[in-house]
Write a protein that holds these residues in place. Structure first.
Motif, short mmCIF file in Angstrom:
data_model
loop_
_atom_site.label_atom_id
_atom_site.label_comp_id
_atom_site.label_asym_id
_atom_site.label_seq_id
_atom_site.Cartn_x
_atom_site.Cartn_y
_atom_site.Cartn_z
N GLU A 236 0.85 -1.20 0.00
CA GLU A 236 0.00 0.00 0.00
C GLU A 236 0.88 1.24 0.00
O GLU A 236 2.06 1.19 0.37
N LEU A 237 0.30 2.37 -0.38
CA LEU A 237 1.09 3.61 -0.48
C LEU A 237 1.66 4.03 0.89
O LEU A 237 2.70 4.68 0.95
N GLU A 238 0.99 3.62 1.98
CA GLU A 238 1.48 3.97 3.33
C GLU A 238 2.89 3.42 3.57
O GLU A 238 3.62 3.91 4.42
N LEU A 239 3.26 2.39 2.81
CA LEU A 239 4.60 1.81 2.94
C LEU A 239 5.67 2.88 2.82
O LEU A 239 6.73 2.79 3.44
N MET A 240 5.39 3.92 2.03
CA MET A 240 6.40 4.96 1.79
C MET A 240 6.73 5.78 3.03
O MET A 240 7.70 6.53 3.04
N TYR A 241 5.91 5.66 4.07
CA TYR A 241 6.20 6.36 5.33
C TYR A 241 6.96 5.46 6.30
O TYR A 241 7.31 5.88 7.40
N ASP A 242 7.19 4.23 5.91
CA ASP A 242 7.90 3.27 6.75
C ASP A 242 9.39 3.62 6.75
O ASP A 242 9.98 3.82 5.69
N PRO A 243 10.01 3.71 7.93
CA PRO A 243 11.44 4.05 7.98
C PRO A 243 12.32 3.11 7.15
O PRO A 243 13.31 3.54 6.56
N ALA A 244 11.95 1.83 7.08
CA ALA A 244 12.75 0.87 6.29
C ALA A 244 12.68 1.21 4.80
O ALA A 244 13.66 1.05 4.06
N PHE A 245 11.53 1.72 4.36
CA PHE A 245 11.35 2.13 2.96
C PHE A 245 12.25 3.34 2.67
O PHE A 245 13.01 3.35 1.69
N THR A 246 12.16 4.33 3.56
CA THR A 246 12.97 5.55 3.39
C THR A 246 14.46 5.21 3.39
O THR A 246 15.23 5.75 2.59
N LYS A 247 14.84 4.29 4.26
CA LYS A 247 16.25 3.89 4.36
C LYS A 247 16.74 3.28 3.04
O LYS A 247 17.84 3.57 2.56
N LYS A 248 15.90 2.43 2.44
CA LYS A 248 16.27 1.78 1.17
C LYS A 248 16.39 2.82 0.05
O LYS A 248 17.33 2.78 -0.75
N VAL A 249 15.46 3.77 0.01
CA VAL A 249 15.51 4.83 -1.01
C VAL A 249 16.79 5.66 -0.84
O VAL A 249 17.48 5.97 -1.82
N GLN A 250 17.13 5.97 0.41
CA GLN A 250 18.35 6.76 0.66
C GLN A 250 19.61 5.98 0.27
O GLN A 250 20.58 6.55 -0.25
N GLU A 251 19.58 4.69 0.52
CA GLU A 251 20.71 3.83 0.14
C GLU A 251 20.92 3.87 -1.38
O GLU A 251 22.05 4.03 -1.87
N LEU A 252 19.82 3.74 -2.13
CA LEU A 252 19.90 3.82 -3.59
C LEU A 252 20.41 5.19 -4.03
O LEU A 252 21.24 5.31 -4.92
N ARG A 253 19.89 6.24 -3.38
CA ARG A 253 20.29 7.61 -3.76
C ARG A 253 21.80 7.79 -3.56
O ARG A 253 22.48 8.36 -4.39
N GLY A 254 22.31 7.24 -2.46
CA GLY A 254 23.75 7.32 -2.18
C GLY A 254 24.57 6.59 -3.25
O GLY A 254 25.60 7.08 -3.71
N GLU A 255 24.08 5.41 -3.65
CA GLU A 255 24.80 4.63 -4.67
C GLU A 255 24.82 5.34 -6.02
O GLU A 255 25.81 5.32 -6.73
N ILE A 256 23.70 6.01 -6.35
CA ILE A 256 23.64 6.73 -7.63
C ILE A 256 24.53 7.96 -7.57
O ILE A 256 25.22 8.29 -8.55
N ALA A 257 24.54 8.65 -6.44
CA ALA A 257 25.44 9.81 -6.27
C ALA A 257 26.90 9.37 -6.47
O ALA A 257 27.66 10.04 -7.16
#
Length: 263
Positions: A236-257
């Protein structure tokens, strides 16, 4: 080893002859049947080249591309495609735009005339799944951008492809429409037994939708990282407020940077 529908092995692809641009080099990707894979990376990393290789629009100089057990040497008919800007023919109704691939794909073209009602019913069913029930007789100019993109997904699925390639399909849409369509594509994947490869710049989109995310390097593109996304489905869209979701997105962002620094 799983049952791979797509396997790219050690592929180099150069545009413009021998001295031209090396778009991807040493590219390796394998996508299992039924899987939802997302490909992310810095601009110009070869994401669109990957699309063209899998669909057979480009043949690599070295390495191999195998789709459904066949070496790719020409355009692949088991693939449906949807791009960022849906090119709907303005003089055809939405329904007739959706039926268009059937006029092009050989095995369907022969059946289309005799079984038109069957295909129309299938198109209507897809329209209902994507929330466009009753819009088949409307022309593209009577639809919003989000509605056109929904119809575009129906068109990509009408010939029952085993593989759906999505190239930034929601990039031009506003945030609310985009999130609605994430749910549409999530449900399509669950219901249609189709393998999906999504190329996107949107890291939240990748993590929300995919089973696995591949991170590509700057040009020449190759896979630097691979992430298994374990959030249970249906998501569900609420997943995007889950800290584990945010952490994974940040991890990807760091790898792309990091990937942008390493050419």
């Amino acid at each position: 080893m799983g049952d791979h529908l797509v396997r790219i092995e050690n592929v180099d692809m150069r545009y413009g002859g021998e001295g031209g641009v090396l778009a991807v080099s040493g590219l390796n990707i394998a996508v299992e049947k039924g899987e939802f894979a997302a490909v992310v990376g810095p601009s110009g990393c070869g994401k669109s080249t990957l699309m063209r290789l899998v669909t057979g629009l480009h043949i690599p100089q070295t390495g191999s591309v195998v789709v459904a057990g066949q070496q790719v040497t020409k355009p692949v008919s088991i693939v449906g495609m949807a791009f960022q800007n849906p090119t709907m023919l303005p003089w055809r109704t939405t329904l007739d735009n959706i039926l268009l691939p059937l006029e092009i794909v050989d095995k369907h073209r022969k059946r289309l005339r005799a079984h038109k009602a069957e295909y129309v019913a299938q198109a209507e069913r897809l329209l209902e799944i994507v929330g466009l029930k009753g819009f088949g007789d409307k022309f593209p100019w009577q639809l919003s951008g989000g509605m056109q993109q929904r119809a575009n997904l129906c068109r990509a699925l009408i010939h029952e492809p085993e593989l759906l390639m999505l190239d930034e399909p929601f990039g031009a849409l506003d945030a609310f429409t985009r999130e609605e369509l994430w749910q549409v594509i999530r449900d399509l994947h669950a219901q249609q037994d189709v393998t999906i490869v999504l190329v996107t710049h949107d890291l939240r989109e990748a993590v929300y939708l995919a089973d696995r995310v591949f991170v590509m390097s700057a040009r020449p593109g190759r896979v630097l990282h691979e992430h298994k996304i374990d959030f249970p489905r249906p998501r569900e869209l609420e997943l995007m407020y889950d800290p584990a979701f945010t952490k994974k997105v940040q991890e990807l962002r760091g790898e792309i940077a990091d990937a942008r620094q390493v050419a």
